[in-house]
Design a protein around this motif. Structure first.
Motif, PDB file in Angstrom:
ATOM      1  N   ARG A 131      -7.938 -47.143  -5.433  1.00 51.01           N
ATOM      2  CA  ARG A 131      -8.862 -47.055  -3.933  1.00 51.01           C
ATOM      3  C   ARG A 131      -8.421 -48.013  -3.049  1.00 51.01           C
ATOM      4  O   ARG A 131      -7.869 -47.630  -1.981  1.00 51.01           O
ATOM      5  N   PRO A 132      -8.454 -49.493  -3.416  1.00 53.89           N
ATOM      6  CA  PRO A 132      -8.118 -50.381  -2.453  1.00 53.89           C
ATOM      7  C   PRO A 132      -6.654 -50.209  -1.849  1.00 53.89           C
ATOM      8  O   PRO A 132      -6.303 -50.654  -0.827  1.00 53.89           O
ATOM      9  N   THR A 133      -5.574 -49.786  -2.768  1.00 52.97           N
ATOM     10  CA  THR A 133      -4.394 -49.506  -2.403  1.00 52.97           C
ATOM     11  C   THR A 133      -4.301 -48.432  -1.359  1.00 52.97           C
ATOM     12  O   THR A 133      -3.413 -48.610  -0.455  1.00 52.97           O
ATOM     13  N   ALA A 134      -4.871 -47.367  -1.541  1.00 55.46           N
ATOM     14  CA  ALA A 134      -4.902 -46.177  -0.661  1.00 55.46           C
ATOM     15  C   ALA A 134      -5.563 -46.806   0.620  1.00 55.46           C
ATOM     16  O   ALA A 134      -4.948 -46.477   1.658  1.00 55.46           O
ATOM     17  N   ALA A 177       1.240 -40.761  -1.526  1.00 61.20           N
ATOM     18  CA  ALA A 177       1.561 -40.491  -2.919  1.00 61.20           C
ATOM     19  C   ALA A 177       0.409 -41.245  -3.800  1.00 61.20           C
ATOM     20  O   ALA A 177       0.030 -40.825  -4.655  1.00 61.20           O
ATOM     21  N   VAL A 178      -0.413 -42.298  -3.296  1.00 56.51           N
ATOM     22  CA  VAL A 178      -1.435 -42.902  -3.706  1.00 56.51           C
ATOM     23  C   VAL A 178      -2.664 -42.038  -3.885  1.00 56.51           C
ATOM     24  O   VAL A 178      -3.219 -41.793  -4.666  1.00 56.51           O
ATOM     25  N   LEU A 216      -4.643 -40.156  -6.764  1.00 54.92           N
ATOM     26  CA  LEU A 216      -6.134 -40.192  -6.982  1.00 54.92           C
ATOM     27  C   LEU A 216      -6.935 -38.630  -6.994  1.00 54.92           C
ATOM     28  O   LEU A 216      -7.734 -38.475  -7.598  1.00 54.92           O
ATOM     29  N   ALA A 217      -6.146 -37.657  -6.350  1.00 54.62           N
ATOM     30  CA  ALA A 217      -6.515 -36.360  -6.129  1.00 54.62           C
ATOM     31  C   ALA A 217      -6.245 -35.799  -7.530  1.00 54.62           C
ATOM     32  O   ALA A 217      -7.270 -35.062  -7.986  1.00 54.62           O
ATOM     33  N   VAL A 218      -5.336 -36.016  -8.170  1.00 56.83           N
ATOM     34  CA  VAL A 218      -5.003 -35.438  -9.498  1.00 56.83           C
ATOM     35  C   VAL A 218      -6.041 -36.148 -10.606  1.00 56.83           C
ATOM     36  O   VAL A 218      -6.686 -35.233 -11.479  1.00 56.83           O
ATOM     37  N   LEU A 278      -2.525 -32.019  -0.324  1.00 56.16           N
ATOM     38  CA  LEU A 278      -2.802 -33.315   0.360  1.00 56.16           C
ATOM     39  C   LEU A 278      -1.620 -33.810   1.035  1.00 56.16           C
ATOM     40  O   LEU A 278      -0.662 -34.020   0.393  1.00 56.16           O
ATOM     41  N   ALA A 279      -1.868 -34.165   2.192  1.00 56.48           N
ATOM     42  CA  ALA A 279      -0.540 -34.712   2.953  1.00 56.48           C
ATOM     43  C   ALA A 279      -1.188 -35.842   3.818  1.00 56.48           C
ATOM     44  O   ALA A 279      -2.184 -35.816   4.561  1.00 56.48           O
ATOM     45  N   VAL A 280      -0.301 -36.729   4.252  1.00 55.71           N
ATOM     46  CA  VAL A 280      -0.697 -37.930   5.167  1.00 55.71           C
ATOM     47  C   VAL A 280       0.632 -38.248   5.974  1.00 55.71           C
ATOM     48  O   VAL A 280       1.941 -38.017   5.703  1.00 55.71           O
TER      49      VAL A 280
END
Length: 189
Positions: free
Chosen positions: A177-180, A118-119, A123-125, A103-105
């Motif tokens: 989630r809200p941080t992401a 990173a966030v 979450l993915a993990v 996963l990358a952004v």
């Protein structure tokens, strides 16, 4: 601000085509996902405008398994392909293939895109490691049921539901989630 998701199956292993099923489940479960479409072979792409929906779709795709996910955040002139958001998504998909989390952004604001990555990776993990019993509890409580009501449905104690939620890191997911979402908004510029 638009976000482009670019998703590909890991490697070139032969097997059944899963893209059609993924698209159907996304359309059924995520309100804005009908904008997601197959682009070529086992790849799909979607243009979304709500960063909260982006987080939902990314985590849903992670749960579906065996995917590399690239998220591009940035301008998309008149929805045209090839705009900055599409280019960021393509670069993110290439980077995702080199990462353990797959996963990358990439985005208009590099530090915020890195933070969003990173966030979302954390979450993915969480999603990848959650057990089936934890998913049962998360599904019920996430849909608004109380732990007591979830316990009655599952035929277990309220404490057992709490243990499943704790083991599934449900509270951590709700906090991240809200941080992401905020970081994706910032990454778009």
């Amino acid at each position: 601000m638009p976000f482009v998701l670019s998703v590909a199956r890991h490697g070139a292993r032969p097997g059944p085509d899963r893209v059609g099923g993924v698209l159907r489940r996304l359309a059924d479960d995520v309100p804005a996902a009908p904008a997601t479409e197959r682009t070529a072979g086992e790849e799909l792409e979607g243009v979304l405008t709500d960063p909260a929906v982006v987080v939902d779709v990314v985590l849903r795709l992670v749960r579906e398994g065996a995917r590399s996910i690239g998220v591009g955040a940035g301008p998309l002139p008149d929805g045209a392909r090839g705009g900055p958001a599409h280019l960021h998504a393509r670069r993110a998909l290439e980077a995702a293939g080199q990462r353990g989390v797959r996963l990358a952004v990439r985005g208009a604001v590099l530090p915020d895109a890195a933070d969003a990555q990173a966030v979302l990776s954390a979450l993915a993990v969480v999603v990848q490691r959650r057990s089936a019993p934890a998913w049962e509890a998360v599904a019920l409580v996430g849909a608004g049921r109380t732990q007591a009501s979830a316990a009655a449905t599952l035929g277990i104690s309220r404490q057992a539901v709490g243990q499943r939620l704790a083991a599934g890191l449900w509270e951590l997911e709700r906090e991240l989630r809200p941080t992401a979402v905020r970081l994706l908004e910032r990454a778009a510029g």
